[in-house]
Design a protein around this motif. Structure first.
Motif, PDB file in Angstrom:
ATOM      1  N   VAL A 128       0.891  -0.930   0.130  1.00  0.00           N
ATOM      2  CA  VAL A 128       0.166   0.240   0.129  1.00  0.00           C
ATOM      3  C   VAL A 128       0.647   1.210   0.348  1.00  0.00           C
ATOM      4  O   VAL A 128       1.753   1.502   0.676  1.00  0.00           O
ATOM      5  N   ASP A 129       0.469   2.118  -0.599  1.00  0.00           N
ATOM      6  CA  ASP A 129       1.524   3.594  -1.036  1.00  0.00           C
ATOM      7  C   ASP A 129       0.149   4.570  -0.089  1.00  0.00           C
ATOM      8  O   ASP A 129      -1.165   4.297  -0.330  1.00  0.00           O
ATOM      9  N   PHE A 130       0.305   5.189   0.931  1.00  0.00           N
ATOM     10  CA  PHE A 130       0.090   6.607   1.870  1.00  0.00           C
ATOM     11  C   PHE A 130      -0.110   7.137   1.187  1.00  0.00           C
ATOM     12  O   PHE A 130       0.434   7.768   0.614  1.00  0.00           O
ATOM     13  N   ASP A 131      -1.433   7.714   1.386  1.00  0.00           N
ATOM     14  CA  ASP A 131      -1.543   9.413   0.383  1.00  0.00           C
ATOM     15  C   ASP A 131      -1.123  10.337   1.721  1.00  0.00           C
ATOM     16  O   ASP A 131      -0.472  11.354   1.264  1.00  0.00           O
ATOM     17  N   GLU A 132      -1.508  10.158   2.897  1.00  0.00           N
ATOM     18  CA  GLU A 132      -1.572  11.221   3.912  1.00  0.00           C
ATOM     19  C   GLU A 132      -0.803  10.638   5.279  1.00  0.00           C
ATOM     20  O   GLU A 132      -1.344   9.309   5.459  1.00  0.00           O
ATOM     21  N   ILE A 133      -0.212  11.498   5.736  1.00  0.00           N
ATOM     22  CA  ILE A 133       0.518  10.741   7.857  1.00  0.00           C
ATOM     23  C   ILE A 133       0.427  12.057   8.236  1.00  0.00           C
ATOM     24  O   ILE A 133       1.713  12.312   7.770  1.00  0.00           O
ATOM     25  N   ASN A 134       0.090  12.153   8.750  1.00  0.00           N
ATOM     26  CA  ASN A 134      -0.537  12.976   9.928  1.00  0.00           C
ATOM     27  C   ASN A 134       0.126  13.290  10.681  1.00  0.00           C
ATOM     28  O   ASN A 134      -0.787  11.882  11.666  1.00  0.00           O
ATOM     29  N   ILE A 135       0.577  14.108  11.788  1.00  0.00           N
ATOM     30  CA  ILE A 135       1.488  13.804  13.119  1.00  0.00           C
ATOM     31  C   ILE A 135       1.230  15.061  13.804  1.00  0.00           C
ATOM     32  O   ILE A 135       1.143  16.235  13.376  1.00  0.00           O
ATOM     33  N   THR A 136      -0.007  14.360  14.968  1.00  0.00           N
ATOM     34  CA  THR A 136      -0.035  15.437  15.291  1.00  0.00           C
ATOM     35  C   THR A 136       0.067  15.131  17.195  1.00  0.00           C
ATOM     36  O   THR A 136      -0.052  14.494  17.590  1.00  0.00           O
ATOM     37  N   TYR A 137      -0.529  16.615  18.468  1.00  0.00           N
ATOM     38  CA  TYR A 137      -0.508  16.156  19.595  1.00  0.00           C
ATOM     39  C   TYR A 137      -1.131  16.981  20.441  1.00  0.00           C
ATOM     40  O   TYR A 137      -1.898  17.855  19.795  1.00  0.00           O
ATOM     41  N   ASP A 138      -2.096  16.310  21.272  1.00  0.00           N
ATOM     42  CA  ASP A 138      -2.472  16.864  22.455  1.00  0.00           C
ATOM     43  C   ASP A 138      -2.621  16.812  23.737  1.00  0.00           C
ATOM     44  O   ASP A 138      -1.662  16.140  23.922  1.00  0.00           O
ATOM     45  N   ASP A 196     -16.474  14.589  28.492  1.00  0.00           N
ATOM     46  CA  ASP A 196     -16.991  14.757  27.072  1.00  0.00           C
ATOM     47  C   ASP A 196     -16.369  14.506  25.855  1.00  0.00           C
ATOM     48  O   ASP A 196     -16.889  14.492  25.096  1.00  0.00           O
ATOM     49  N   GLY A 197     -15.243  13.771  26.184  1.00  0.00           N
ATOM     50  CA  GLY A 197     -14.285  13.272  25.009  1.00  0.00           C
ATOM     51  C   GLY A 197     -13.529  14.482  24.089  1.00  0.00           C
ATOM     52  O   GLY A 197     -13.318  14.398  22.877  1.00  0.00           O
ATOM     53  N   THR A 198     -13.617  15.820  24.400  1.00  0.00           N
ATOM     54  CA  THR A 198     -13.577  17.261  23.282  1.00  0.00           C
ATOM     55  C   THR A 198     -11.788  16.958  24.299  1.00  0.00           C
ATOM     56  O   THR A 198     -11.179  16.691  24.727  1.00  0.00           O
ATOM     57  N   GLN A 199     -10.240  17.535  22.697  1.00  0.00           N
ATOM     58  CA  GLN A 199      -8.948  17.204  23.050  1.00  0.00           C
ATOM     59  C   GLN A 199      -9.352  18.045  23.263  1.00  0.00           C
ATOM     60  O   GLN A 199      -9.527  19.319  22.868  1.00  0.00           O
ATOM     61  N   ILE A 200      -7.991  18.377  24.192  1.00  0.00           N
ATOM     62  CA  ILE A 200      -7.614  19.671  25.095  1.00  0.00           C
ATOM     63  C   ILE A 200      -6.236  19.867  23.732  1.00  0.00           C
ATOM     64  O   ILE A 200      -5.068  19.148  24.016  1.00  0.00           O
TER      65      ILE A 200
END
Length: 168
Positions: free
Chosen positions: A87-97, A103-107
């Motif tokens: 498989v060739d990947f279209d996107e690989i995004n990396i982020t942090y929180d 209630d499930g919202t990201q900080i």
């Protein structure tokens, strides 16, 4: 006697050939369906595995060759790409929180967008602390080999998050 048994044998051969020709298109379509569903499951599994392995690599405590592991964006992407076979990947995004609320919202971490759809790697040193998370989202496209059915190409996306344990 021999001529009548010869005629019967020839009739049954012709009947078998006609039956085979009637069933052959169904067998081909069934085989094609099995191949396409197998490809779809394989791509889905590859995307899920790549995001999981890349998040594990990024959450490792300690220093890599280019700073800390969570700052090694090329290394994180390399781990994701190495975990896939075909498989060739279209996107690989990396982020942090900083995790999620009850209630499930990201900080959010200061000015870093916690959405997995946005790439925020690399980040500065001394921003990450215990309990923060790295989120790696990987996406790949699926398109049928032969378009027998009107199935439009679509994107398969998987995001994995791992919590940092920098010091215990």
């Amino acid at each position: 006697m021999n001529s009548s048994s010869y005629k019967r044998s020839k009739k049954t051969q012709a009947q078998a050939m006609v039956e085979f020709m009637l069933v052959l298109p169904l067998l081909v379509v069934l085989l094609y369906g099995i191949i396409e569903v197998s490809r779809l499951v394989f791509i889905f599994a590859s995307v899920a595995n790549a995001s999981r392995q890349a998040a594990r690599y990024g959450a490792v405590a300690g220093e890599a060759a280019n700073g800390y592991y969570y700052q090694d964006c090329d290394g994180i992407r390399d781990v994701a790409n190495r975990s896939a076979i075909i498989v060739d990947f279209d996107e690989i995004n990396i982020t942090y929180d900083r995790g999620t609320t009850s209630d499930g919202t990201q900080i959010q971490i200061s000015d870093i967008n916690p959405s997995p759809d946005v790439n925020t790697c690399p980040i500065e040193e001394n921003i990450i602390r215990n309990g923060d998370r790295i989120i790696v989202q990987v996406s790949a496209s699926y398109e049928p080999i032969i378009s027998l059915l009107p199935i439009d190409p679509f994107t398969i996306v998987s995001a994995s998050a791992r919590t940092f344990l920098i010091s215990v």
